[in-house]
Design an enzyme around this catalytic site. Structure first.
Site, mmCIF file in Angstrom:
data_model
loop_
_atom_site.group_PDB
_atom_site.id
_atom_site.type_symbol
_atom_site.label_atom_id
_atom_site.label_comp_id
_atom_site.label_asym_id
_atom_site.label_seq_id
_atom_site.Cartn_x
_atom_site.Cartn_y
_atom_site.Cartn_z
ATOM 1 N N HIS A 50 5.285 -28.905 -69.121
ATOM 2 C CA HIS A 50 6.120 -30.083 -69.302
ATOM 3 C C HIS A 50 6.053 -30.609 -70.739
ATOM 4 O O HIS A 50 7.053 -31.029 -71.300
ATOM 5 C CB HIS A 50 5.685 -31.157 -68.314
ATOM 6 N N TYR A 53 6.180 -26.796 -73.591
ATOM 7 C CA TYR A 53 7.302 -25.844 -73.616
ATOM 8 C C TYR A 53 6.798 -24.439 -73.950
ATOM 9 O O TYR A 53 7.467 -23.681 -74.636
ATOM 10 C CB TYR A 53 8.374 -26.288 -74.633
ATOM 11 N N HIS A 96 13.517 -35.479 -63.340
ATOM 12 C CA HIS A 96 12.434 -36.070 -62.567
ATOM 13 C C HIS A 96 12.473 -35.480 -61.167
ATOM 14 O O HIS A 96 12.549 -36.196 -60.175
ATOM 15 C CB HIS A 96 12.530 -37.603 -62.568
ATOM 16 N N ASN A 97 12.417 -34.154 -61.121
ATOM 17 C CA ASN A 97 12.641 -33.437 -59.860
ATOM 18 C C ASN A 97 11.483 -33.565 -58.876
ATOM 19 O O ASN A 97 11.674 -33.986 -57.731
ATOM 20 C CB ASN A 97 12.873 -31.951 -60.150
ATOM 21 N N GLN A 241 4.807 -42.347 -60.200
ATOM 22 C CA GLN A 241 4.568 -43.671 -60.737
ATOM 23 C C GLN A 241 5.495 -44.692 -60.079
ATOM 24 O O GLN A 241 6.446 -44.342 -59.413
ATOM 25 C CB GLN A 241 4.798 -43.668 -62.255
ATOM 26 N N GLU A 313 0.025 -42.156 -66.313
ATOM 27 C CA GLU A 313 1.460 -42.211 -66.626
ATOM 28 C C GLU A 313 2.081 -43.489 -66.084
ATOM 29 O O GLU A 313 3.209 -43.494 -65.615
ATOM 30 C CB GLU A 313 2.176 -40.972 -66.089
ATOM 31 N N GLY A 539 16.916 -32.393 -75.163
ATOM 32 C CA GLY A 539 16.898 -31.795 -73.839
ATOM 33 C C GLY A 539 15.504 -31.702 -73.268
ATOM 34 O O GLY A 539 14.551 -32.258 -73.797
ATOM 35 N N ASN A 540 15.438 -30.966 -72.178
ATOM 36 C CA ASN A 540 14.211 -30.934 -71.408
ATOM 37 C C ASN A 540 14.248 -29.660 -70.562
ATOM 38 O O ASN A 540 15.317 -29.219 -70.154
ATOM 39 C CB ASN A 540 14.194 -32.234 -70.576
#
Lengths: 756, 234
Positions: A50, A53, A96-97, A241, A313, A539-540
């Protein structure tokens, strides 16, 4: 947990932190000793997929990321593009899967919160949010749990903060049954001279903490996002969270005020891996070190130790580097908003992350190997993909000739209109405040949302898109189409696509077949984006999206952003306007039926081949439509996608009702040698339905001829029925569609809405 | 020029929109009023805008009523007889502060609803509706989760008798029934005023219906009414 120092670093502890043996070897080399427990935790967070990368970075480098509009490319909190005025536009999409799959409401809400912070930490005021949601079958109990929860979560957060949620997509496919996708995007506007970056500098400058208190929630959230969802990881509920949008609103206003007052060197959201990643990344970008004192970090729970504080977090927190002597002023601004600002450390010269607790150093790590993917000891994975076995199977592609020709296109159209991926999602987006900030020109449920920019000569258009089924059946072409379609949607509003952000949702990258999907999809996207001159600016990557039956469809979601330039701000919406307007089909229909929504919904088949795409044609089709809109010739423009030409025509007839206009029918005559089911429901790319007033039709036709774009007049707007006559050359029998707009509205507006 | 004051609570999020409507669209003077502010007498009209004051985690408007600025707004509306206009969360705050009668329940759908609605003007002899005709239909959007207006029968009767019901939800032809009621409000109530007609609360957002591009200009009828009324009384 308080006695963590006595934790021995055993092979089990190392494995629990998700390290491969060779990665731990690297840690030993970097440290020159056995790491402390806190250090191990920091490495684990920073080297999680995460944050690091590590599987995707070499591949991501292939994306085009430069262009005349780019002010800030990938690698910051959010990317930024120029507008040619004193303003710039910042945006990013993020996943945020996993949190949403476990706890849909909080998972989705905190997803929105995180992406908003990424945008306003650049100095931009968020002006619009979008989302891309994917669930399993609409009939499944899990979807009935997840869908309303996710929608409520997004609404709860975005509505309270006061950022309109203006566009999105919701897709239902069995593949997402156990691993739903929740991708959230935010767009913000920033004065160019006020852009601020997350680059620490100035030895001795104070590092300050603002926002909510630190609790034990979300410890190891980044690691949670970097593993497959199993019964065991689902138990990690503490990794999800809790959202406080009111706190976010205060932070937003306070941060923008700090930026106005010019009192900061740098600021970063404490997102994934919290204080660990924000501290490390700001230091790394600035080539400096950061020293933090855990005892000064504001805490919500008792007896928290350095390990927990560094990896928490907890939401709605930010870390900033103050300009020299501005600490008091920063405190004053935060106090005005009822918040605290606390000095928790300082910038140091040696490039290390140094953590103090109770007067002792509990972690002291060089910053570069934590954050620099080019560092020799950074655990970058050099992988080779292998073409998946399923793609070599002949049954992946259907032979249309083996299928009898559809003899009831009207029945098929009706079925499609009420089917989950076509039907109206208004009960979803009406739960989002999509009008706050008084700039939403084109509402959700359209090809692209259009956001006005007051007192300037431009507007912003945006669309979020991806057809995961295409990417599954043909990763390269699917990737290309994801870019092409999102750009086409933006072009249909009259806007020139400028740049995009992406959220690459895939399965486990350690599986070479998944990695192959990833590489191919990125290659397809890159090739398409190069032709369209739309670089990626942020992006992510979200890997490890898997369930019991394996990986999800590879789903590289694209968030495209474009501009409508000019004083007149000419734009188009997708629906038919007036009786007598001429309907044109821009682009050419081919005999393609593979991978379509029609095959799935009507024939029960999920099979290729994915429609072909020629990016030169695509670019030309989009350009002529933009030109037509800018010249004031085009009254409506709608992209043809899921459900093909027939569904697109039906949508043109009825979606005016969303904007308070009335539904209106059309009479369409099609002559073709393509079989009627492919003609009506095939998903040939690079096609747009436009309408022009009678006089302008001639002008637009000439314009298209000059640019050598294929254009056919297919009918006229009017009446209260959609009538489509199909004159198929191989058979004398006509296959017609003749249905009232009322009936279309009824089918379309109940298919999904009854479940939300 | 008319001086509009727009209250800003922590969590207000339509403050900038109301400012824009009064200042940019109506061309009047407008300023923000911080929730701790004491001096508000210089304004002609106070707008309490929409949003989630103090997060509204408890009950919409329940905390805002205790803000310092609210004491002054009581005096402003009472002794000074000036105009107070609550929109959405502002309406909820006016109810919680008892400047207007009744209360808000959660929408009958139990969900947040954002969409265009049609309102019938029931009373055009208020300072907020003088530019409208009676029974004029205004197309103005709503965006709320707690907009289901409720009061006891006695209160409703007195509201009706005193012509305090200013807006009711209807369809585009003016039909008023359950099918044209988006949130379950008693008597399809979308907005009410006090007996003296100088305090108005409404759930729909007129500031969001100020230009053709946004889908309607009907909100301007209300802002124009206010502006004209104040100009005449200056």
């Amino acid at each position: 947990m308080a006695e963590y120092k006595s934790f021995e670093i055993t092979p089990e502890v190392v494995a629990e932190h998700g390290f491969k043996p060779e990665e731990y070897e690297n840690i030993l080399k970097i440290m020159g000793r056995i790491p402390t427990y806190v250090e191990l935790g920091i490495f684990s967070a920073m080297w999680s997929e995460h944050c690091s990368y590590k599987h995707s970075k070499p591949t991501l480098g292939k994306f085009p990321h430069r262009g005349k509009y780019v002010i800030q490319g990938p690698g910051e909190n959010a990317g930024i593009i120029d507008t040619g005025t004193d303003l710039a536009v910042a945006f990013k999409i993020e996943s945020h899967n996993h949190p949403s799959a476990v706890e849909p409401f909080q998972g989705a809400a905190t997803g929105v919160g995180g992406i908003l912070r990424d945008v306003f930490t650049m100095g931009a005021r968020p002006v619009a949010s979008c989302n891309s949601l994917r669930f399993g079958s609409l009939d499944s109990a899990n979807t009935h749990r997840l869908l309303p929860g996710v929608v409520k979560g997004i609404a709860f957060y975005g509505n309270c903060v006061g950022v309109p949620t203006v566009a999105g997509e919701t897709v239902f496919e069995d593949t997402y049954e156990e691993n739903c996708l929740v991708n959230a995007m935010t767009i913000g506007i920033v004065e160019k001279k006020k852009i601020i970056k997350a680059v620490a500098s100035g030895v001795g400058n104070s590092v300050m903490y603002i926002g909510a208190l630190t609790g034990r929630d979300g410890i190891h959230g980044a690691t949670f996002a970097s593993a497959e969802l199993t019964e065991e990881t689902r138990e990690k509920r503490s990794s999800v969270q809790v959202a406080d949008p009111f706190m976010e609103k205060l932070l937003l206003e306070a941060t923008l005020e700090l930026i106005d007052e010019n009192v900061m060197v740098a600021i970063q959201d404490m997102g994934a891996a919290g204080l660990t990643s924000s501290g490390t990344e700001m230091a790394y970008r600035g080539g400096v070190g950061i020293e933090l004192d855990m005892d000064r970090v504001p805490q919500r729970e008792k007896n928290m130790n350095a390990y927990e504080i560094m990896l928490s977090e907890s939401q709605e927190r930010m870390c900033l580097v103050a300009k020299k002597g501005k600490e008091k002023q920063i405190e004053k601004i935060l106090n005005k908003w009822g918040l605290h600002a606390v000095v928790i450390g300082r910038v140091i010269k040696k490039p290390r992350l140094v953590i103090w607790e109770k007067g002792k150093i509990v972690a002291d790590i060089p910053v570069a190997p934590l954050a620099d993917s080019k560092h020799p000891l950074f655990p970058l994975k050099k992988q080779k993909g292998i073409k998946p076995a399923y793609l070599k199977d002949k049954s992946i592609n259907i032979d249309p000739e083996s299928m009898p020709v559809d003899d009831d296109p009207e029945g098929s159209l009706k079925k499609l209109m009420g089917s989950p991926n076509v039907a109206s999602k208004s009960n979803i987006w009406e739960q989002y405040d999509h009008m706050v900030q008084t700039a939403t020109v084109t509402l959700p449920g359209s090809d692209a949302a259009v956001i006005d920019v007051k007192n300037r000569d431009f507007m912003i258009a945006t669309s979020v898109d991806c057809n995961g089924r295409y990417v599954y059946l043909d990763p390269y072409k699917g990737g290309m189409i994801a870019i092409a379609e999102s750009a086409r949607n933006v072009s249909c509003s009259g806007a020139e696509p400028v740049a995009f952000t992406n959220c690459l949702n895939f399965g486990n990258p350690e599986d070479p077949e998944i990695f192959w999907q990833f590489e191919q999809a990125v290659k397809g996207m890159s090739d398409a984006a190069t032709v369209l001159k739309t670089p990626v600016i942020s992006g992510n990557v979200s890997f490890y999206n898997e369930g019991k039956k394996g990986a999800i469809y590879p789903t590289p979601t694209v968030g495209m952003v474009g501009y409508i330039f000019g004083k007149e701000k000419r734009y188009a919406r997708q629906y038919f306007k007036e009786q007598g307007d001429v309907i044109f089909l821009v682009g050419e229909t081919k005999n393609e039926i593979g991978a379509s929504e029609y095959l799935k919904v009507v024939r029960g088949e999920i099979a290729g081949p994915v429609p072909d795409i020629n990016m030169k044609t695509e670019a030309a089709v989009q350009k002529i439509v933009r030109k037509g809109i800018k010249a004031g010739l085009i009254k409506s423009a709608h992209d043809i996608s899921k459900g093909g030409l027939a569904v697109a025509l039906a949508e043109c007839c009825i979606t005016g009702t969303l904007h308070g206009d009335r539904a209106i029918g059309a009479l369409v005559e099609l002559q073709s040698d393509i079989r009627p089911d492919a003609l009506l429901f095939g998903e040939t790319q690079s096609r747009i339905i436009v309408t022009c007033g009678k006089d302008n039709a001639r002008v637009f036709r000439k314009m298209a001829a000059k640019d050598k774009v294929v254009l056919s007049e297919i009918g006229k707007v009017g009446g209260n029925r959609l009538i489509v006559h199909v004159d198929w050359s191989s058979q004398s029998k006509c296959r017609n569609i003749n249905v009232t707009t009322e009936e279309l509205i009824r089918l379309w507006s109940t298919g999904v809405n009854k479940y939300v | 020029m008319v001086k509009y004051g727009v209250v800003v609570f922590p969590g207000s999020n339509c403050d900038r929109d109301c400012f824009w409507a009064a200042h940019d669209m109506m061309g009047q003077k407008a300023e923000f009023i911080w929730h701790e502010s004491k001096s508000i007498d210089k304004y002609d009209v106070i707008i309490i805008p929409g949003g989630f004051s103090y997060g509204d985690y408890l009950r919409a408007g329940a905390i805002a009523r205790f803000a310092r600025v609210m004491d002054n707004i009581h005096t402003f509306a009472g002794k000074r007889n000036k105009l107070v206009f609550g929109i959405c969360n502002g309406f909820q705050i006016l109810l919680e502060s008892q400047l207007l009668p009744g209360a808000m329940l959660t929408n009958k759908t139990l969900k947040f609803i954002c969409k265009y609605t049609n309102l019938q003007v029931e009373n055009n002899s208020t300072p907020f509706t003088s530019e409208c005709s009676r029974e004029q239909i205004l197309r103005i959007p709503i965006a709320h989760q707690e907009g289901n207006y409720y009061c006891d029968e006695k209160t409703l009767n007195s509201l009706v008798k005193n012509d305090q019901v200013v807006f009711r939800y209807c369809d585009e032809k003016g039909n008023i029934d359950d099918s044209t009621n988006p949130n379950g409000s008693l008597y399809n109530i979308a907005g009410i005023c006090n007996k003296r007609r100088n305090v108005l609360g409404m759930m729909p957002h007129p500031e969001r219906a100020m230009t053709e591009r946004l889908g309607s200009t009907d909100g301007a009828f209300i802002f124009r009414s206010i502006t004209e009324y104040v100009k005449k009384s200056l």
